[in-house]
Design a protein around this motif. Structure first.
Motif, PDB file in Angstrom:
ATOM      1  N   LEU A 131       0.832  -1.213   0.000  1.00  0.00           N
ATOM      2  CA  LEU A 131       0.000   0.000   0.000  1.00  0.00           C
ATOM      3  C   LEU A 131       0.865   1.262   0.000  1.00  0.00           C
ATOM      4  O   LEU A 131       1.699   1.449   0.885  1.00  0.00           O
ATOM      5  CB  LEU A 131      -0.913   0.008   1.247  1.00  0.00           C
ATOM      6  CG  LEU A 131      -1.724   1.289   1.465  1.00  0.00           C
ATOM      7  CD1 LEU A 131      -2.846   1.404   0.431  1.00  0.00           C
ATOM      8  CD2 LEU A 131      -2.297   1.330   2.873  1.00  0.00           C
ATOM      9  N   PRO A 187     -10.587  12.325   2.234  1.00  0.00           N
ATOM     10  CA  PRO A 187     -11.439  11.277   2.806  1.00  0.00           C
ATOM     11  C   PRO A 187     -10.665  10.382   3.772  1.00  0.00           C
ATOM     12  O   PRO A 187      -9.431  10.406   3.797  1.00  0.00           O
ATOM     13  CB  PRO A 187     -11.880  10.468   1.571  1.00  0.00           C
ATOM     14  CG  PRO A 187     -11.447  11.240   0.380  1.00  0.00           C
ATOM     15  CD  PRO A 187     -10.370  12.178   0.794  1.00  0.00           C
ATOM     16  N   GLY A 225      -8.575   7.582   5.208  1.00  0.00           N
ATOM     17  CA  GLY A 225      -7.586   6.726   4.553  1.00  0.00           C
ATOM     18  C   GLY A 225      -6.818   7.406   3.438  1.00  0.00           C
ATOM     19  O   GLY A 225      -6.029   6.764   2.731  1.00  0.00           O
ATOM     20  N   ALA A 226      -6.996   8.716   3.261  1.00  0.00           N
ATOM     21  CA  ALA A 226      -6.327   9.429   2.164  1.00  0.00           C
ATOM     22  C   ALA A 226      -4.825   9.552   2.388  1.00  0.00           C
ATOM     23  O   ALA A 226      -4.072   9.819   1.447  1.00  0.00           O
ATOM     24  CB  ALA A 226      -6.935  10.819   1.992  1.00  0.00           C
ATOM     25  N   LYS A 274      -3.518  11.445   5.278  1.00  0.00           N
ATOM     26  CA  LYS A 274      -3.234  12.708   5.980  1.00  0.00           C
ATOM     27  C   LYS A 274      -2.343  12.493   7.210  1.00  0.00           C
ATOM     28  O   LYS A 274      -1.308  13.147   7.370  1.00  0.00           O
ATOM     29  CB  LYS A 274      -4.550  13.393   6.404  1.00  0.00           C
ATOM     30  CG  LYS A 274      -5.513  13.637   5.257  1.00  0.00           C
ATOM     31  CD  LYS A 274      -6.804  14.261   5.726  1.00  0.00           C
ATOM     32  CE  LYS A 274      -7.661  13.389   6.635  1.00  0.00           C
ATOM     33  NZ  LYS A 274      -8.224  12.176   6.000  1.00  0.00           N
ATOM     34  N   THR A 275      -2.771  11.567   8.085  1.00  0.00           N
ATOM     35  CA  THR A 275      -1.997  11.331   9.312  1.00  0.00           C
ATOM     36  C   THR A 275      -0.628  10.757   8.980  1.00  0.00           C
ATOM     37  O   THR A 275       0.377  11.109   9.604  1.00  0.00           O
ATOM     38  CB  THR A 275      -2.767  10.380  10.265  1.00  0.00           C
ATOM     39  OG1 THR A 275      -3.964  11.051  10.672  1.00  0.00           O
ATOM     40  CG2 THR A 275      -1.954  10.035  11.493  1.00  0.00           C
ATOM     41  N   THR A 276      -0.580   9.886   7.980  1.00  0.00           N
ATOM     42  CA  THR A 276       0.712   9.308   7.577  1.00  0.00           C
ATOM     43  C   THR A 276       1.648  10.417   7.113  1.00  0.00           C
ATOM     44  O   THR A 276       2.832  10.449   7.480  1.00  0.00           O
ATOM     45  CB  THR A 276       0.505   8.274   6.454  1.00  0.00           C
ATOM     46  OG1 THR A 276      -0.395   7.265   6.917  1.00  0.00           O
ATOM     47  CG2 THR A 276       1.813   7.620   6.059  1.00  0.00           C
ATOM     48  N   GLU A 298      -6.064  16.905  13.812  1.00  0.00           N
ATOM     49  CA  GLU A 298      -7.423  17.002  14.366  1.00  0.00           C
ATOM     50  C   GLU A 298      -7.419  17.590  15.778  1.00  0.00           C
ATOM     51  O   GLU A 298      -7.792  16.914  16.742  1.00  0.00           O
ATOM     52  CB  GLU A 298      -8.108  15.646  14.344  1.00  0.00           C
ATOM     53  CG  GLU A 298      -8.261  15.082  12.928  1.00  0.00           C
ATOM     54  CD  GLU A 298      -9.169  13.877  12.875  1.00  0.00           C
ATOM     55  OE1 GLU A 298     -10.277  13.974  13.408  1.00  0.00           O
ATOM     56  OE2 GLU A 298      -8.736  12.846  12.341  1.00  0.00           O
ATOM     57  N   HIS A 322     -11.560  17.426   9.811  1.00  0.00           N
ATOM     58  CA  HIS A 322     -12.654  16.863   9.004  1.00  0.00           C
ATOM     59  C   HIS A 322     -13.847  17.808   8.901  1.00  0.00           C
ATOM     60  O   HIS A 322     -14.649  17.677   7.977  1.00  0.00           O
ATOM     61  CB  HIS A 322     -13.126  15.530   9.613  1.00  0.00           C
ATOM     62  CG  HIS A 322     -12.221  14.377   9.295  1.00  0.00           C
ATOM     63  ND1 HIS A 322     -12.187  13.755   8.075  1.00  0.00           N
ATOM     64  CD2 HIS A 322     -11.282  13.751  10.038  1.00  0.00           C
ATOM     65  CE1 HIS A 322     -11.289  12.787   8.069  1.00  0.00           C
ATOM     66  NE2 HIS A 322     -10.717  12.763   9.266  1.00  0.00           N
TER      67      HIS A 322
HETATM   68  N1  LIG Z   1       0.942   1.490  10.433  1.00  0.00           N
HETATM   69  C1  LIG Z   1       0.223   1.195   9.342  1.00  0.00           C
HETATM   70  N2  LIG Z   1       0.329  -0.026   8.787  1.00  0.00           N
HETATM   71  C2  LIG Z   1      -0.371  -0.348   7.682  1.00  0.00           C
HETATM   72  N3  LIG Z   1      -1.232   0.494   7.055  1.00  0.00           N
HETATM   73  C3  LIG Z   1      -1.383   1.717   7.591  1.00  0.00           C
HETATM   74  C4  LIG Z   1      -0.664   2.130   8.752  1.00  0.00           C
HETATM   75  N4  LIG Z   1      -1.022   3.413   9.024  1.00  0.00           N
HETATM   76  C5  LIG Z   1      -1.916   3.773   8.089  1.00  0.00           C
HETATM   77  N5  LIG Z   1      -2.133   2.762   7.235  1.00  0.00           N
HETATM   78  C6  LIG Z   1      -3.003   2.810   6.065  1.00  0.00           C
HETATM   79  O1  LIG Z   1      -2.556   3.892   5.261  1.00  0.00           O
HETATM   80  C7  LIG Z   1      -3.673   4.548   4.674  1.00  0.00           C
HETATM   81  C8  LIG Z   1      -3.650   6.009   5.069  1.00  0.00           C
HETATM   82  O2  LIG Z   1      -3.939   6.096   6.468  1.00  0.00           O
HETATM   83  P1  LIG Z   1      -3.981   7.478   7.228  1.00  0.00           P
HETATM   84  O3  LIG Z   1      -4.303   7.186   8.641  1.00  0.00           O
HETATM   85  O4  LIG Z   1      -2.757   8.237   6.929  1.00  0.00           O
HETATM   86  O5  LIG Z   1      -5.212   8.200   6.512  1.00  0.00           O
HETATM   87  P2  LIG Z   1      -6.000   9.491   6.980  1.00  0.00           P
HETATM   88  O6  LIG Z   1      -6.232  10.308   5.747  1.00  0.00           O
HETATM   89  O7  LIG Z   1      -5.309  10.157   8.102  1.00  0.00           O
HETATM   90  O8  LIG Z   1      -7.372   8.858   7.448  1.00  0.00           O
HETATM   91  P3  LIG Z   1      -8.418   9.350   8.580  1.00  0.00           P
HETATM   92  O9  LIG Z   1      -9.034  10.619   8.065  1.00  0.00           O
HETATM   93  O10 LIG Z   1      -9.408   8.230   8.650  1.00  0.00           O
HETATM   94  O11 LIG Z   1      -7.650   9.539   9.853  1.00  0.00           O
HETATM   95  C9  LIG Z   1      -4.918   3.809   5.133  1.00  0.00           C
HETATM   96  O12 LIG Z   1      -5.275   2.867   4.142  1.00  0.00           O
HETATM   97  C10 LIG Z   1      -4.456   3.102   6.395  1.00  0.00           C
HETATM   98  O13 LIG Z   1      -5.182   1.928   6.628  1.00  0.00           O
END
Ligand SMILES: Nc1ncnc2c1ncn2[C@@H]1O[C@H](COP(=O)(O)OP(=O)(O)OP(=O)(O)O)[C@@H](O)[C@H]1O
Length: 273
Positions: free
Chosen positions: A40, A61, A63-64, A66-68, A196, A227
């Motif tokens: 992924l 949205p 899983g986009a 953002k946090t990563t 957030e 959000h």
């Molecule tokens: N430690 C991890 N191991 C495997 N997959 C991960 C990990 N952290 C995040 N993901 C995946 O990476 C993708 C992005 O996750 P992320 O949390 O960055 O999204 P987000 O935009 O912050 O979502 P949300 O708005 O729901 O918080 C998602 O598909 C999530 O499942």
């Protein structure tokens, strides 16, 4: 008087550099930044710039990515590929504490910290730790006035001045989130990352929290994940839209609201008025 803005012109070694530092309009730049979890690509070739004094929102949205992305910027997560340059310094592989010393910081939830400390003591401890003097925190308070004065100044900035002598554990949740911002500011960040910041707060209080964030000195740039589109459109000067790990669009609130694809895919058919 609060001197936070002037005091923040210090290099990572703590030496004052007033009037000598080259002020670049670009504070943070990422080039083709990516993060893979197995197969992924959670963040996929993201190239963004954040200027000094920014009030930027990162939306997208679930899983986009953002946090990563924010975790890679803060150093909580390593990147798979790409570069992170902050204030002209390559911090791509730097550990979190080095990024903080350069002025790139994020907030953390404080729920597990010291509930019996007063609010001012908690912030003063963060100030001591920034200065590498955490061990001095236990010294008689009257010998450490500068740190306590700075703590009081930070609490005034986040509108917690009246709560300074209350125990941390007794603060209502909304005020705990404000305290987290004060603790983040204790690092004297040039860019503060907020994931957030109003999460869990009743909507009636979240606008007040964002008013506090908005009123922080312009010398502290802000990148926040949020959000609630009403808050985003009210407080962000620029919005970055992430979709499937990639930057889908970047623009002012009116540009984002006026984009038919964003309106359809993310904001819903009606968009944001
Ligand atoms: N430690 C991890 N191991 C495997 N997959 C991960 C990990 N952290 C995040 N993901 C995946 O990476 C993708 C992005 O996750 P992320 O949390 O960055 O999204 P987000 O935009 O912050 O979502 P949300 O708005 O729901 O918080 C998602 O598909 C999530 O499942």
């Amino acid at each position: 008087m609060c001197v936070l803005g002037a005091e923040r012109n210090h290099g990572p070694d703590g030496a004052a550099c007033r009037g000598t530092r080259h002020v670049s309009p670009t504070l943070l730049e990422t080039k083709r930044l990516s993060k893979c979890f197995g197969v992924l690509r959670a963040v996929d070739d993201v190239s963004i710039t954040i200027p000094e004094g920014a009030r930027y929102a990162l939306i997208g949205p679930n899983g986009a990515g953002k946090t990563t992305l924010v975790s890679m910027l803060s150093g909580a997560l390593s990147s798979t590929s790409g570069d992170i340059t902050f204030a002209g310094v390559d911090l791509t592989s730097a550990p979190m504490h080095i990024r903080v010393r350069h002025g790139l910081a994020r907030t953390y939830q404080i729920t597990s910290l010291f509930p019996r400390l007063t609010v001012r003591e908690q912030v003063a401890l963060a100030v001591f730790e920034r200065d590498g003097m955490g061990w001095k925190w236990l010294a008689p308070r009257n010998r450490m006035t500068a740190q306590y004065e700075e703590a009081s100044c930070l609490l005034d900035l986040v509108k917690l001045g009246a709560d300074a002598d209350l125990p941390v554990g007794g603060l209502p949740y909304g005020k705990q989130r404000l305290l987290e911002i004060a603790l983040g500011l204790a690092a004297r960040p040039r860019l503060l990352l907020l994931d957030e910041p109003a999460a869990g707060i009743p909507s009636t209080q979240s606008a007040e929290l964002f008013e506090v964030i908005d009123a922080l000195p312009a010398s502290t740039a802000i990148l926040f994940i949020e959000h609630d589109m009403d808050l985003v459109f009210r407080f962000a000067k620029k919005i970055i839209v992430l979709m499937n790990g990639q930057v889908f669009m970047e623009g002012t609130p009116s540009e984002i609201a006026g984009n038919a694809s964003v309106r359809q895919i993310y904001l819903g058919e009606g968009g944001h008025d």
